[in-house]
Scaffold this motif. Structure first.
Motif, PDB file in Angstrom:
ATOM      1  N   VAL A 164       0.865  -1.190   0.000  1.00  0.00           N
ATOM      2  CA  VAL A 164       0.000   0.000   0.000  1.00  0.00           C
ATOM      3  C   VAL A 164       0.899   1.237   0.000  1.00  0.00           C
ATOM      4  O   VAL A 164       1.857   1.303   0.768  1.00  0.00           O
ATOM      5  CB  VAL A 164      -0.894   0.052   1.252  1.00  0.00           C
TER       6      VAL A 164
ATOM      7  N   PRO B 116       0.389  -7.291  -5.925  1.00  0.00           N
ATOM      8  CA  PRO B 116      -0.788  -6.462  -5.653  1.00  0.00           C
ATOM      9  C   PRO B 116      -0.381  -5.157  -4.960  1.00  0.00           C
ATOM     10  O   PRO B 116       0.413  -5.187  -4.026  1.00  0.00           O
ATOM     11  CB  PRO B 116      -1.629  -7.327  -4.710  1.00  0.00           C
ATOM     12  N   CYS B 117      -0.903  -4.084  -5.455  1.00  0.00           N
ATOM     13  CA  CYS B 117      -0.507  -2.781  -4.883  1.00  0.00           C
ATOM     14  C   CYS B 117      -1.699  -1.831  -4.904  1.00  0.00           C
ATOM     15  O   CYS B 117      -2.398  -1.702  -5.912  1.00  0.00           O
ATOM     16  CB  CYS B 117       0.646  -2.195  -5.697  1.00  0.00           C
ATOM     17  N   ILE B 118      -1.938  -1.196  -3.775  1.00  0.00           N
ATOM     18  CA  ILE B 118      -2.957  -0.138  -3.736  1.00  0.00           C
ATOM     19  C   ILE B 118      -2.201   1.185  -3.672  1.00  0.00           C
ATOM     20  O   ILE B 118      -1.481   1.443  -2.700  1.00  0.00           O
ATOM     21  CB  ILE B 118      -3.861  -0.253  -2.493  1.00  0.00           C
ATOM     22  N   ASN B 119      -2.343   1.973  -4.701  1.00  0.00           N
ATOM     23  CA  ASN B 119      -1.643   3.264  -4.722  1.00  0.00           C
ATOM     24  C   ASN B 119      -2.652   4.372  -4.419  1.00  0.00           C
ATOM     25  O   ASN B 119      -3.404   4.802  -5.286  1.00  0.00           O
ATOM     26  CB  ASN B 119      -0.995   3.479  -6.091  1.00  0.00           C
ATOM     27  N   TYR B 120      -2.648   4.811  -3.166  1.00  0.00           N
ATOM     28  CA  TYR B 120      -3.583   5.861  -2.778  1.00  0.00           C
ATOM     29  C   TYR B 120      -3.162   7.228  -3.295  1.00  0.00           C
ATOM     30  O   TYR B 120      -3.965   8.143  -3.358  1.00  0.00           O
ATOM     31  CB  TYR B 120      -3.691   5.932  -1.250  1.00  0.00           C
TER      32      TYR B 120
ATOM     33  N   TYR C  52      -4.891   8.510  -6.462  1.00  0.00           N
ATOM     34  CA  TYR C  52      -6.327   8.622  -6.207  1.00  0.00           C
ATOM     35  C   TYR C  52      -6.637   9.854  -5.350  1.00  0.00           C
ATOM     36  O   TYR C  52      -7.503  10.660  -5.684  1.00  0.00           O
ATOM     37  CB  TYR C  52      -6.801   7.338  -5.517  1.00  0.00           C
TER      38      TYR C  52
ATOM     39  N   SER D 181     -10.946   1.164   3.574  1.00  0.00           N
ATOM     40  CA  SER D 181     -10.970   0.605   2.218  1.00  0.00           C
ATOM     41  C   SER D 181      -9.912  -0.484   2.037  1.00  0.00           C
ATOM     42  O   SER D 181     -10.100  -1.409   1.260  1.00  0.00           O
ATOM     43  CB  SER D 181     -10.839   1.700   1.156  1.00  0.00           C
ATOM     44  N   VAL D 182      -8.810  -0.401   2.802  1.00  0.00           N
ATOM     45  CA  VAL D 182      -7.812  -1.479   2.751  1.00  0.00           C
ATOM     46  C   VAL D 182      -8.442  -2.767   3.275  1.00  0.00           C
ATOM     47  O   VAL D 182      -8.221  -3.858   2.720  1.00  0.00           O
ATOM     48  CB  VAL D 182      -6.554  -1.103   3.572  1.00  0.00           C
TER      49      VAL D 182
ATOM     50  N   TYR E 138     -10.434  -4.338   0.693  1.00  0.00           N
ATOM     51  CA  TYR E 138      -9.561  -5.053  -0.245  1.00  0.00           C
ATOM     52  C   TYR E 138      -9.209  -6.425   0.332  1.00  0.00           C
ATOM     53  O   TYR E 138      -9.246  -7.443  -0.355  1.00  0.00           O
ATOM     54  CB  TYR E 138      -8.294  -4.225  -0.509  1.00  0.00           C
TER      55      TYR E 138
ATOM     56  N   ASN F 145      -9.975  -9.954  -1.491  1.00  0.00           N
ATOM     57  CA  ASN F 145      -8.876 -10.666  -2.152  1.00  0.00           C
ATOM     58  C   ASN F 145      -8.296 -11.821  -1.342  1.00  0.00           C
ATOM     59  O   ASN F 145      -7.357 -12.463  -1.788  1.00  0.00           O
ATOM     60  CB  ASN F 145      -7.764  -9.684  -2.499  1.00  0.00           C
TER      61      ASN F 145
END
Lengths: 477, 482
Positions: free
Chosen positions: A159, A200-204, A207, A238-239, A242, A246
């Motif tokens: 993240v 897997p990567c969440i790039n905040y 956004y 929100s994480v 996810y 997942n």
């Protein structure tokens, strides 16, 4: 007694009072007479000098005593606050190097400013190509770890949170002396590499950057370096979504209350407190939101909830403050970037743990960094100067015997190189350690900096086929 | 130990003052002697025996000189005593320099070099050697009788307020005060305390702040400095040096005054001088006085013709430069100043203001003279500060490169404010009201009631300076361990 007689005693009284005040400072340094409020922040522990004849004759001991006194004298705290206040109030400048004053009294950490002006590269290298190569190698290593862990049911993902510069660039100080050519940034380069290697990567960052002008709350407090507690709350909510989507983990649902305004709470004013002033600058009120478990969710037994390991920077601290993590996860261990472990009842340092066993026991491993700290992905998580990525990869793929054999080989190489060995002998003397310890340290450093050089399997494309027998043991346990 | 250290301010000074005030008058020199030995031993324990040994030897050599009946024997003892003081100075301060240069010459001639173990420099040797010389020569010339008691002489040489960085107190100026100074006067003690605090503040609140920025700039890439930064840096160093050195002198004078001594002034607003000749009457006055009385005049001064006068002047300044440090940059710095003194004397402008009838022209001449002196002194300080001659040349060439791109000293509000304040104070005495203010600050005998607000300000400043010293390396971690 008339006034003239009284005033006769003024000079002698003032003289004696001067000496008395000076002696009070001496006394306070030996034994606390007047209570003082401790300073905010963490400091290197002052080392009490040990007197030896050689140190005294060479003046080393005297210098150490003066340094020790500077760090410990009785009125250190009010004296520092007074001088810091003078620097802040009179010159409008931050009295500590860790805090930079931006526009509208917004405070920043220096690395954030460097990152925004794309000058952070110079902390690591002067070559953009070199930094990009490092990003690429780190991503490949992490991808291999992620793929191996996935085979054993542990979900690893990354993240990226935005740093303060991404949200409030308008309040940053001017570029100042950061005049060198711009270099690549971690946040611009890591997420595409993660995508390329299947991590897997969440790039905040991107956004939030798009939405920053329409956010109904302050994403960062004016006086703090970390995101606001409310921003951390919404982001981690929100994480968790996810994680639920997942993985097959059972994570209890939470309910977020309505935002409300309140006086700034710790740690939302950490930077202003760090300046240790007599009178803190008055911050605006911040917004907060309370988090509760959804009705009926507490019934999920702890054993069925996932175990979470978080590896990252201090942005996670705000999440821990806002969320009842203990009620959401079987455990939530936080491996900080100075090798310490937090929120773990058994261990407080990563050098105490069995890395393989810990990684396989966890259901989720989350690497979480803000954009300014992403350069140091995994660095120092496992003992000083050793990367999480290299050490985890080596330990997952090779048996202890082979790792030890490699370290022994490197040690022999060091010992046979005269200039290298002599350098380490000097280092051992300086650090009052044995030469064997220093040689092993150097060998381990070399191994865990460039593992591909010593384990050719790791340099091949794809996931290594070899596995440590410790994996079987860990699963069996 | 230095005055601006925590050990001195927190332990040594209060303990010493308490002991000194509690000691009966006749034993105070012993208290001062013991404290001075402790003070020196703290900073240079290896050299305390050298200092004490040479001082004792000097005392008895001078005693023998005074008892000698024949002039030849008298001269012999005088020469031996001077040789002892200057020999120690030559060995400890200049031996390394001499051998290094000799080795360079030998190496360039293709001959073998001398093997040499570097000699460490005892702190304060330049000052106490010169004080010994004044004692020997003032006694030899019959200006003063020699000290009767060894302890009194040792106190004169090693008393801690002026041991390390002066002022160089001539024996004749202080002889009476050592043996028979007046009993403690509280008003004087307070005045001394104020002077000490002023000196400490000059050092800690002004000089150190400027010094930090100067060190950063001069520690970087000098070749790429822009002209603006170079001038501001050298101006800041000019102020740093003045406030540091004059601050130290103030502290020494103040401490002396607390104990009942009157040390000579060492600075008199040097940067308002209108010529380099005048500058040297105002800068490090006690060194100038020493050089004039014990070197320039014995060399013949201006009594042996114009050519010899110029040579004497230039030689005195060359040696003054070498006295400041055993390195070529100091020699060049001395030669540089000597050259300007000779030029001013040749032009007949040294120390005199051209007397214009028009007040406007008079003011312009005064401003022009001050500006000229300030610029010459500033450029000279570059030689003083940068000991690597090639770097020094690089820096001086950046001063005149007229390259104004890439200004490096940005966002340093405190630095600029302190630089402005220091400039204002340095030129304060150029105006009549400034001189009055300075006179009031340093020399007013306050009434008992006036002491109260002044004392409060002094105590605040002392605590504030302690804060600045403590905060100098204050650097907490935000979340190193939470």
């Amino acid at each position: 007694m008339n006034l003239k007689n009284i005033t006769r005693f003024v000079p002698s009284t003032l003289c004696l009072l001067t000496v008395a005040l000076m002696l009070l400072v001496s006394l306070q340094s030996i034994r606390l007479v007047v209570p003082v409020q401790p300073l905010y922040g963490t400091f290197d522990d002052p080392v009490k000098p040990q007197l030896s004849y050689t140190d005294f004759c060479s003046g080393v001991w005297q210098a150490q005593v003066d340094k020790y006194l500077r760090q410990t004298h009785g009125f250190r705290e009010p004296a520092i606050r007074l001088y810091n206040q003078y620097q802040w109030s009179l010159f409008g400048q931050s009295p500590v190097p860790q805090v930079v004053l931006g526009r509208n009294q917004y405070l920043f950490e220096p690395y954030v400013v460097e990152d925004y002006y794309e000058s952070r590269m110079y902390k690591y290298t002067n070559s953009p190509e070199e930094l990009l190569r490092r990003f690429d190698i780190e991503s490949q290593r992490l991808a291999k770890i992620q793929a191996i862990l996935a085979q054993y049911g542990t979900h690893l993902f990354v993240v990226c949170w935005p740093s303060k510069d991404h949200i409030y660039p308008q309040y940053l100080p001017s570029r100042g002396n950061l005049t060198r050519p711009k270099g690549p940034t971690a946040i611009d380069n890591y997420p595409p590499l993660f995508a390329q290697y299947g991590i897997p990567c969440i790039n905040y960052c991107s956004y939030i950057e798009q939405r920053r002008d329409s956010l109904p709350y302050y994403f960062f407090p004016q006086m703090g370096t970390h995101w606001s507690t409310i921003a951390a709350t919404y982001a981690f909510d929100s994480v968790m979504r996810y994680m639920r989507q997942n993985t097959s983990c059972l994570i209890p649902q939470v309910v977020l209350g309505n935002p409300y305004s309140d006086y700034t709470r710790y740690p939302d004013a950490d930077l202003s407190q760090m300046m240790n002033l007599i009178r803190l600058p008055h911050p605006r009120r911040e917004q907060y939101v309370d988090v509760h478990l959804a009705p009926g969710q507490s019934a999920i037994p702890r054993s069925q909830r996932p175990g979470l390991i978080v590896i990252g920077d201090s942005f996670f601290k705000n999440i821990n403050l806002a969320f009842p993590l203990d009620s959401l996860f079987r455990y939530c261990h936080y491996w900080y970037y100075n090798s310490t472990i937090h929120y773990d009842s058994l261990y407080d340092n990563t050098n105490q743990i069995d890395l393989v066993a810990q990684l396989l026991d966890a259901d989720i491993v989350m690497l979480a960094y803000c954009s300014g700290q992403l350069y140091d992905l995994g660095v120092n998580t496992l003992q000083s100067a050793r990367n999480f990525t290299t050490q985890a990869l080596v330990q997952l793929c090779f048996d202890t015997d082979r790792i030890q054999q490699t370290i022994d080989d490197i040690c022999s190489r060091i010992r046979s190189d005269q200039s290298w060995f002599e350098r380490l002998q000097r280092k051992a003397e300086q650090q009052s350690r044995t030469i064997d310890e220093v040689v092993v340290d150097d060998a381990e450093y070399l191994l865990f900096t460039q593992p591909e050089e010593f384990f050719p399997e790791l340099a091949l494309p794809g996931i290594p086929t070899s596995r440590s027998s410790r994996i079987a043991n860990a699963i069996h346990q | 130990m230095v005055f601006s250290s925590h050990v001195f301010l927190i332990y040594f000074l209060p303990a010493f003052l308490l002991a000194y005030f509690l000691t009966p008058s006749r034993w105070r020199n012993i208290t001062l002697l013991l404290a001075s030995v402790l003070f020196y031993s703290w900073g240079a324990p290896d050299f305390i025996l050298v200092l004490l040994g040479s001082t004792v030897a000097n005392f008895y050599l001078v005693k023998a000189m005074c008892h000698a009946r024949k002039l030849g024997v008298k001269k012999l003892f005088c020469a031996l005593a001077i040789l002892l003081s200057l020999g120690l100075l030559a060995y400890f301060k200049y031996a390394n320099f001499f051998v290094d240069n000799l080795n360079s010459v030998l190496a360039s001639l293709g001959l073998g070099t001398l093997s040499w173990t570097k000699v460490l420099l005892p702190i304060g040797i330049s000052f106490f050697s010169f004080q010994s010389v004044t004692y020997v020569l003032d006694t030899y010339r019959g200006i003063n009788a020699p000290m009767r008691r060894l302890t009194d002489y040792v106190v004169y040489i090693i008393m801690f307020p002026q041991l390390i960085a002066g002022p160089i107190v001539r024996y004749t100026d202080i002889a009476d005060q050592i043996t028979s100074r007046r009993r403690l006067r509280w008003g004087e003690c307070l005045q001394g305390f104020y002077r000490f605090v002023i000196g400490l503040s000059k050092k800690v609140l002004v000089a150190d702040v400027l010094g930090r920025a100067v060190d950063v700039i001069l520690g970087g890439d000098i070749a790429s400095l822009d002209t603006g930064t170079a001038w501001i840096t050298i101006m800041a160093y000019t102020m740093q040096l003045y406030f540091d050195f004059s601050g130290y002198s103030d502290m020494a004078i103040g401490l002396g005054r607390i104990m009942g001594f009157r040390f000579p002034e060492n600075f008199n607003n040097p940067y308002i001088s209108r010529s380099i000749t005048e500058f040297w009457r105002r800068w490090h006055i006690t060194l100038g006085t020493f050089m004039r009385n014990y070197l320039y005049i014995p060399l013949g001064g201006n009594r042996k013709g114009r050519g010899r006068t110029y040579f004497n002047l230039w030689l005195v300044f060359l040696l003054s430069g070498l006295w400041h440090g055993a390195s070529w940059n100091f020699v060049l710095w001395g030669a540089y100043h000597g050259l300007f003194l000779v030029i001013e004397r040749l032009l007949g402008v040294g120390g005199r203001t051209v007397d214009f009838r028009s007040p406007v022209l008079r003011s312009l001449a005064a401003v022009g003279g001050t500006l000229y002196t300030f610029v010459v002194a500033m450029v000279g300080w570059a030689l003083f500060r940068i000991d690597d001659l090639s770097l020094c040349w690089q820096f001086v060439s950046r001063l005149f490169a007229f390259d104004f791109s890439g200004f490096a000293l940005l966002q340093q509000h405190q630095f600029y404010a302190i630089l402005a304040v220091s400039l204002a104070f340095a030129f304060l005495a150029a105006f009549p009201w400034g001189r009055k203010l300075q006179q009031w600050t340093f020399y007013t005998r306050f009434t008992p009631l006036q002491h109260i607000p002044v004392w409060l300000v002094a105590v605040f400043l002392l605590f504030f300076a302690l804060g600045a010293l403590t905060a100098s390396d204050f650097s907490p971690f935000i979340y190193f361990r939470f």
